[in-house]
Design an enzyme around this catalytic site. Structure first.
Site, PDB file in Angstrom:
ATOM      1  N   ASP A 407       0.830  -1.203   0.000  1.00 54.29           N
ATOM      2  CA  ASP A 407       0.000   0.000   0.000  1.00 54.29           C
ATOM      3  C   ASP A 407       0.866   1.256   0.000  1.00 54.29           C
ATOM      4  O   ASP A 407       1.957   1.287   0.576  1.00 54.29           O
ATOM      5  CB  ASP A 407      -0.890  -0.018   1.243  1.00 54.29           C
ATOM      6  CG  ASP A 407      -1.838   1.156   1.305  1.00 54.29           C
ATOM      7  OD1 ASP A 407      -2.709   1.248   0.425  1.00 54.29           O
ATOM      8  OD2 ASP A 407      -1.703   1.987   2.234  1.00 54.29           O
ATOM      9  N   GLU A 460       1.016  -0.530  -5.156  1.00 47.22           N
ATOM     10  CA  GLU A 460       0.034   0.533  -5.393  1.00 47.22           C
ATOM     11  C   GLU A 460       0.833   1.826  -5.519  1.00 47.22           C
ATOM     12  O   GLU A 460       1.187   2.456  -4.525  1.00 47.22           O
ATOM     13  CB  GLU A 460      -0.966   0.631  -4.240  1.00 47.22           C
ATOM     14  CG  GLU A 460      -2.074   1.625  -4.536  1.00 47.22           C
ATOM     15  CD  GLU A 460      -2.506   2.447  -3.332  1.00 47.22           C
ATOM     16  OE1 GLU A 460      -3.503   3.167  -3.451  1.00 47.22           O
ATOM     17  OE2 GLU A 460      -1.839   2.391  -2.287  1.00 47.22           O
TER      18      GLU A 460
END
Length: 729
Positions: A407, A460
């Site tokens: 993330d 990401e």
């Protein structure tokens, strides 16, 4: 005197004063046994081998709670246990301070083997030889180099910080072996900073299991208990993920489906209910929003503090293993979201862990995240780097995870991420790249792929940082895949426009192919697109009720035909009207209505069509796998292209993003013969208008779209079609 430090809970070297201690060489006696039991009134030492008394310990005259026994010089140290009396009860105790060697040698990891952290630190179940018996024990070790004193507190000592001071080692660890502490025992660390100030009780950063609010206590856990059924997981047949179908169902475990009392499903209930659904819908993988332990439900797991513990909200670590095991037995891959970017400031957590900025950058211009009000890991700290890479390896080794999606990568790569001028510190070259984070990513990916070659890592990353999914030895970051945030933003912006204005934004749909082969992209329609006031995907669509659904159906089929692997967040397949909420179940009742059943059926058929048609996935990352037929028909808002596999078979894709049908639409094809429509988003099965296209179409000679043959279609409104040359029976 040193003994006063025991009473002040400031003792950093209890092994030098407790347990067996040698007396001076000129003494007439040779051994001293000393224990510190603040609540005891009487203590007797007994031989662990014979059970016979070694002697009654005498209460120290100057230091209450300190008991001592002096033995003759000819006596040797031996294993012992204590018989203890208090004002209210009696008990027997195996004194931890006779196991100094077992504690001293607890920690010996090296930087090149980060997995040694979770094999040596935290609470490790071990066995000890004690007299003539073998006993179970737990070895505790925690890294707190700037602490002045650390005590183990927990169920084993009534949470009394005086009872079990830990021993400081030369490398900054604090260690203690405690006999008869088994799995399930709760514990924390009581830490004083370098100035002797007491900090909030800290949970174990390496804990394998943890309680929820209000205690946030760590629990001793036995990783050897669970018996895996996917015993060949690490030796399974190699599969090239780049040339294989990958359709990922992203979900949050606590809100996919809930019980009648609105309670989240347990890991085992999730296995029972989710896996049949995934098989039916045709997804290849699931991706779980972070299951690492986190204090606040509303963070969805993106503010974790337990990077080695699956959250106990839904069950035990064994229950989570059961879930992964069941997925593997059903042929479903499991990907976890993993958050090495930041952590919250909760007192029991990592922030100022030993009174210093041990885990986070000290300067807030580097160590504080303005978007999420959280601390940023210090990627230049060797221990922190080992800690983070160890966490990644831990989930792969102990939970058989198939992949990690990292993330907020962009926030780690840039010093100035979400910061204004003057709010960040440039790197050594005056730029905004965080070289320490870049180095960490390369090491993380090198470790993962060298030790778990069949795993995948996904970034990401929302910027144009180069070579995110290129090998480290080529100068890349080493990730296997990268989320294509550009495609997501551009295509959603386009499909949200009124069809009358789409002609002016046609480039939003086609631009992604300019850079499609720069990275190994995954196309995401993730949870981020259906929260924080963004509305559901359905509600982003323009038009009346029918047009909204038709737009979304055409868009989904465009996504599945576009190069790149696929990811859809739970609920997208239901065409929910409401935003996702982590506090309640998906709107499963919508399946009582034809429109929503139609959308679910379309996603089901898209998945199964995608998986059985190699042109839609096999050459995702090769120019040979894609060809535009017409990407310039902005006035009519149509697109046409073909996808091809390594054997030359092709799927033809046509999109009409207006509510007007297109009569006699010509489409170039490579070969003469009959062509069939294998998917039509306007079908009545999907709540479409069922505009007549024709199930079998004959090609005609004549160059069109640069191909020697063409077919003539009746193109439905707001629809995407897949066609292929009809195979001979």
């Amino acid at each position: 005197m040193t003994l006063a430090l025991l009473q002040q809970v400031k003792c950093a070297e209890p092994f030098s004063i407790l347990g067996w201690q040698p007396l001076k060489a000129d003494s007439t006696v040779g051994l001293l046994l000393r224990v510190y039991l603040p609540n005891a009134t009487a203590v007797t030492a007994l031989s662990a081998k014979t059970g016979k008394p070694l002697g009654e310990l005498t209460l120290h005259a100057d230091y209450p709670g300190v008991f001592e026994l002096v033995l003759a010089k000819k006596r040797k140290a031996e294993a012992y246990f204590l018989s203890v009396k208090t004002a209210t009860y009696s008990y027997q105790l195996l004194d931890p301070y006779q196991f100094t060697d077992e504690a001293y040698y607890a920690v010996h990891y090296v930087a090149s083997q980060p997995e040694n952290l979770y094999r040596q630190l935290g609470a490790q179940l071990i066995q000890l030889e004690h007299g003539s018996k073998t006993i179970n024990a737990t070895r505790f070790a925690v890294f707190a180099p700037n602490a002045s004193a650390v005590s183990l507190i927990g169920d084993m000592n009534n949470w009394d910080g005086r009872a079990q001071p830990m021993q400081r080692t030369h490398c900054g660890h604090w260690v203690l072996v405690v006999p008869e502490v088994a799995a399930g025992v709760r514990y924390k660390f009581e830490i004083k900073d370098r100035n002797g100030h007491l900090l909030p009780h800290k949970s174990d950063p390496m804990a394998f299991y943890a309680e929820q609010y209000p205690s946030h206590a760590s629990l001793v856990y036995d990783h050897t208990h669970y018996q895996w059924q996917d015993v060949d997981w690490r030796n399974r047949k190699p599969v090239d993920p780049l040339s294989s179908p990958m359709s990922i169902y992203e979900l949050q475990a606590g809100s996919w489906r809930r019980g009648d009392d609105n309670q989240p499903l347990s890991y085992r209930q999730l296995a029972e209910q989710l896996i049949p659904y995934i098989l039916d819908m045709g997804y290849t993988h699931i991706e779980l929003l972070p299951v690492m332990e986190h204090p606040f439900d509303g963070s969805w797991g993106y503010q974790p503090l337990g990077l080695f513990a699956p959250t106990s909200r839904f069950g035990s670590p064994d229950d989570f293993k059961y879930f992964v095991d069941a997925c593997h037995q059903a042929g479903i891959g499991v990907i976890l979201d993993w958050v090495p970017a930041h952590f919250p400031e909760d007192g029991h957590g990592l922030a100022r862990f030993d009174g210093s900025h041990l885990y986070e950058y000290e300067d807030p211009r580097r160590g504080w995240h303005p978007d999420w009000n959280s601390c940023i890991y210090d990627y230049g700290n060797n221990y922190v780097r080992q800690f983070l890479v160890a966490s990644a390896l831990y989930w792969l080794e102990h939970f058989h995870i198939d992949g990690l999606r990292v993330d907020a990568v962009a926030s780690m790569l840039y010093w100035d991420y979400s910061r204004n001028e003057g709010e960040w510190i440039p790197n050594i070259d005056g730029g905004n790249h965080n070289y320490e984070a870049i180095s960490l990513f390369r090491w993380f990916n090198t470790e993962v792929y060298s030790k778990f070659p069949q795993a995948i890592t996904i970034a990401e990353e929302s910027t144009s940082f180069p070579m995110v999914s290129r090998p480290v030895d080529m100068g890349g970051l080493g990730f296997g895949f990268k989320w294509n945030m550009g495609w997501m933003n551009d295509s959603l912006r386009y499909i949200s426009k009124d069809p009358a204005y789409r002609r002016y934004h046609h480039n939003d749909l086609t631009f992604s192919m300019v850079y499609a082969y720069n990275e190994n992209f995954i196309l995401p329609l993730s949870h981020d697109e259906v929260v924080h006031g963004k509305g559901s995907l359905l509600n982003k669509m323009p038009g009346d009720e029918w047009q909204q659904a038709a737009n979304l159906r055409a868009y989904y089929a465009f996504m599945f035909a576009h190069p790149g692997k696929k990811l859809n967040f739970m609920g997208n397949e239901l065409a929910q009207a409401s935003e996702w909420s982590h506090m309640q179940s998906l709107d499963w009742h919508l399946l009582d209505f034809e429109k929503h059943r139609g959308m679910q059926q379309l996603l089901r058929d898209l998945n199964h069509t995608y998986r059985r048609c190699a042109p839609l996935y096999e050459l995702d990352y090769s120019h040979d796998g894609f060809r535009w037929l017409d990407h310039q028909d902005a006035d009519n808002s149509t697109l046409s292209f073909l996808r091809r596999d390594s054997s030359g078979d092709a799927i033809y894709v046509v999109c009409n993003f207006t509510p007007l049908p297109r009569s006699n639409f010509l489409l170039g094809v490579e070969h003469s013969g009959e062509y069939e429509v294998i998917l039509n988003t306007d079908s009545e099965y999907y709540w479409g208008s069922n505009y007549v296209v024709g199930s079998t179409l004959h090609s005609n000679t004549g160059v069109y779209h640069g191909l020697a043959q063409h077919i003539c279609l009746q193109l439905p409104p707001l629809a995407t079609l897949y066609l292929r040359k009809k195979r001979q029976a």
